[in-house]
Write an enzyme that holds these catalytic residues in place. Sequence first.
Site: not given
Ligand code: TYD
Length: 135
Positions: A50
């Site tokens: 992302h």
């Molecule tokens: P995501 O940012 O997609 O993880 P990565 O980039 O590490 O693959 O986040 C995974 C899940 O966690 C998504 O449902 C959003 C949630 N999340 C939060 O609730 N708070 C946060 O600070 C972060 C980074 C993610």
Amino acid sequence: MTLASWIDFQSLQDPRGRLIVAEADRHIPFAIRRVYYLRDLHAAEPRGFHAHRDLRQVMLCVTGSCEVVLDNGRQREVVTCDDPARALLVDRMIWHEMQNFSVDAVFLVFASDVYREDDYIRNYDNFRHAVSSTR
Ligand code: TYD
């Protein structure tokens, strides 16, 4: 041109061990509004995929290592995070992917804002479209 912008934290070594310091303003170029970390990671399960519209982040492996793919829509680069005193600035509108985590990797992130899902661009084509329309 490299997409990677590295920040060297202060590292103080003495016979008792190593103390690593990140200070607001001096090392982190924004007010920190959130800290999160990833652990229990798997080499075969990359993360990220992302970009953020506004969020700025400084990230590093506190232990272990991983690779970070950086992409500004025109250029793609893979860098390695394996130094606990050297952090990567991932600015707004940089597509990023984290991959090849070592088994002991703990990936620490300082972020400029609280979690907001509406700040994410999770579709690569939408990201390409968004960066090309701002040029
Ligand atoms: P995501 O940012 O997609 O993880 P990565 O980039 O590490 O693959 O986040 C995974 C899940 O966690 C998504 O449902 C959003 C949630 N999340 C939060 O609730 N708070 C946060 O600070 C972060 C980074 C993610």
